[in-house]
Scaffold this motif. Structure first.
Motif, PDB file in Angstrom:
ATOM      1  N   GLU A  21       0.821  -1.205   0.000  1.00 34.09           N
ATOM      2  CA  GLU A  21       0.000   0.000   0.000  1.00 34.09           C
ATOM      3  C   GLU A  21       0.861   1.263   0.000  1.00 34.09           C
ATOM      4  O   GLU A  21       0.543   2.253  -0.681  1.00 34.09           O
ATOM      5  CB  GLU A  21      -0.935  -0.003   1.213  1.00 34.09           C
ATOM      6  N   LYS A  22       1.947   1.234   0.747  1.00 40.98           N
ATOM      7  CA  LYS A  22       2.837   2.401   0.812  1.00 40.98           C
ATOM      8  C   LYS A  22       3.506   2.655  -0.543  1.00 40.98           C
ATOM      9  O   LYS A  22       3.669   3.807  -0.954  1.00 40.98           O
ATOM     10  CB  LYS A  22       3.891   2.187   1.894  1.00 40.98           C
ATOM     11  N   SER A  23       3.890   1.587  -1.225  1.00 35.96           N
ATOM     12  CA  SER A  23       4.539   1.727  -2.535  1.00 35.96           C
ATOM     13  C   SER A  23       3.568   2.297  -3.565  1.00 35.96           C
ATOM     14  O   SER A  23       3.934   3.162  -4.374  1.00 35.96           O
ATOM     15  CB  SER A  23       5.074   0.379  -3.012  1.00 35.96           C
ATOM     16  N   ILE A  24       2.335   1.815  -3.536  1.00 33.40           N
ATOM     17  CA  ILE A  24       1.324   2.318  -4.464  1.00 33.40           C
ATOM     18  C   ILE A  24       1.089   3.806  -4.228  1.00 33.40           C
ATOM     19  O   ILE A  24       0.987   4.597  -5.177  1.00 33.40           O
ATOM     20  CB  ILE A  24       0.012   1.530  -4.316  1.00 33.40           C
ATOM     21  N   SER A  25       1.007   4.206  -2.952  1.00 40.01           N
ATOM     22  CA  SER A  25       0.776   5.621  -2.635  1.00 40.01           C
ATOM     23  C   SER A  25       1.968   6.475  -3.053  1.00 40.01           C
ATOM     24  O   SER A  25       1.796   7.613  -3.506  1.00 40.01           O
ATOM     25  CB  SER A  25       0.500   5.795  -1.138  1.00 40.01           C
ATOM     26  N   ALA A  26       3.180   5.941  -2.917  1.00 37.35           N
ATOM     27  CA  ALA A  26       4.375   6.682  -3.327  1.00 37.35           C
ATOM     28  C   ALA A  26       4.342   6.949  -4.824  1.00 37.35           C
ATOM     29  O   ALA A  26       4.601   8.071  -5.286  1.00 37.35           O
ATOM     30  CB  ALA A  26       5.624   5.893  -2.960  1.00 37.35           C
ATOM     31  N   ASN A  27       4.014   5.926  -5.594  1.00 37.56           N
ATOM     32  CA  ASN A  27       3.922   6.070  -7.048  1.00 37.56           C
ATOM     33  C   ASN A  27       2.805   7.031  -7.442  1.00 37.56           C
ATOM     34  O   ASN A  27       2.973   7.881  -8.317  1.00 37.56           O
ATOM     35  CB  ASN A  27       3.703   4.694  -7.665  1.00 37.56           C
ATOM     36  N   ARG A  28       1.677   6.908  -6.797  1.00 42.89           N
ATOM     37  CA  ARG A  28       0.527   7.777  -7.079  1.00 42.89           C
ATOM     38  C   ARG A  28       0.829   9.245  -6.784  1.00 42.89           C
ATOM     39  O   ARG A  28       0.326  10.141  -7.464  1.00 42.89           O
ATOM     40  CB  ARG A  28      -0.662   7.317  -6.221  1.00 42.89           C
ATOM     41  N   SER A  29       1.682   9.473  -5.800  1.00 45.11           N
ATOM     42  CA  SER A  29       1.992  10.842  -5.385  1.00 45.11           C
ATOM     43  C   SER A  29       3.162  11.450  -6.146  1.00 45.11           C
ATOM     44  O   SER A  29       3.552  12.581  -5.874  1.00 45.11           O
ATOM     45  CB  SER A  29       2.295  10.870  -3.876  1.00 45.11           C
TER      46      SER A  29
END
Length: 237
Positions: free
Chosen positions: A163-171
């Motif tokens: 979840e943290k990796s997905i949010s990093a990419n999204r941001s």
């Protein structure tokens, strides 16, 4: 489409907004567009998935106090204290004059003060923000990080890496630092996210420092066993 009035629909962001109306959930967007001092992007795991967690640190003339704001839970307060004490214990390695801690107060703030925040995974982020502020070193704006810090500078594993990796990419982040022991969780991360992110494993804070500031730092390896001091035996009468 059920009544056959529409046979084809092209789904665009505008169509989604029109059909779903107002957004119920928002994610934190990266506000920093250029590298800054004392501002570091952490990665968080929430009940709604992953999110980024900006952390700010400032210091000013005072008496060596530590100020924490942002509605932090007990565990996160402990992480902040551990991070601060770790930096103090290694001040020479970081190039920080000892008197800085005696004549300044340090303020650690996590924005969105009304939102409760807890957990140990912001430890390396807080440590980096403190070092950045006290040494006047800027932090790259495209970089995020997660990991628990110990008093010896070890980087401990965390949960929610997917979840943290997905949010990093999204941001819009392009590089994240994660605990080395979490590399086994890379299989859980979507391939498109792994293709867009440089994921760097870190075992100790020395690894974090080198990746953030581009400098190697001379800190004694905390994984080495401690050597007990030898005490001279009292002379026998």
């Amino acid at each position: 489409m059920l009544n056959k009035e529409v046979t084809e629909l092209k789904v665009t962001p505008e169509v989604v907004n029109e059909l779903l109306k107002k957004r119920i959930f928002e994610h934190t967007e990266k506000e920093v567009k250029e590298q800054q001092i004392g501002v570091v992007t952490g990665l968080a795991y929430t009940q709604f998935g992953g999110d980024i967690l900006p952390i700010e640190v400032n210091h000013f003339p005072g008496k060596g106090g530590l100020v924490l704001t942002g509605k932090l839970g007990d565990v996160m307060k402990e992480s902040a204290t551990i991070a601060y004490d770790y930096v103090k214990s290694k001040y020479e390695s970081f190039g920080i004059p000892k008197e800085v801690f005696e004549t300044n107060d340090v303020h650690i703030h996590v924005p969105e003060g009304a939102v409760p925040k807890d957990g140990p995974s912001a430890g390396v982020t807080i440590t980096t923000a403190i070092v950045s502020s006290l040494t006047n070193r800027p932090v790259p704006q495209n970089l995020g990080m997660t990991g628990e810090i110990t008093l010896r500078g070890l980087v401990f594993p965390i949960g929610g890496l997917r979840e943290k990796s997905i949010s990093a990419n999204r941001s819009g982040l392009t590089k994240i630092l994660v605990p080395a022991k979490n590399m086994k969780d890379l299989d859980d991360i979507p391939d498109e996210v792994k293709a867009a992110l440089e994921i760097v494993p870190c075992t100790t804070y020395s690894d974090v420092f080198e990746n953030v500031f581009g400098e190697k730092i001379d800190i004694k390896d905390p994984t080495l066993p401690l050597v007990p001091q030898k005490h001279e035996e009292k002379a026998k009468n």
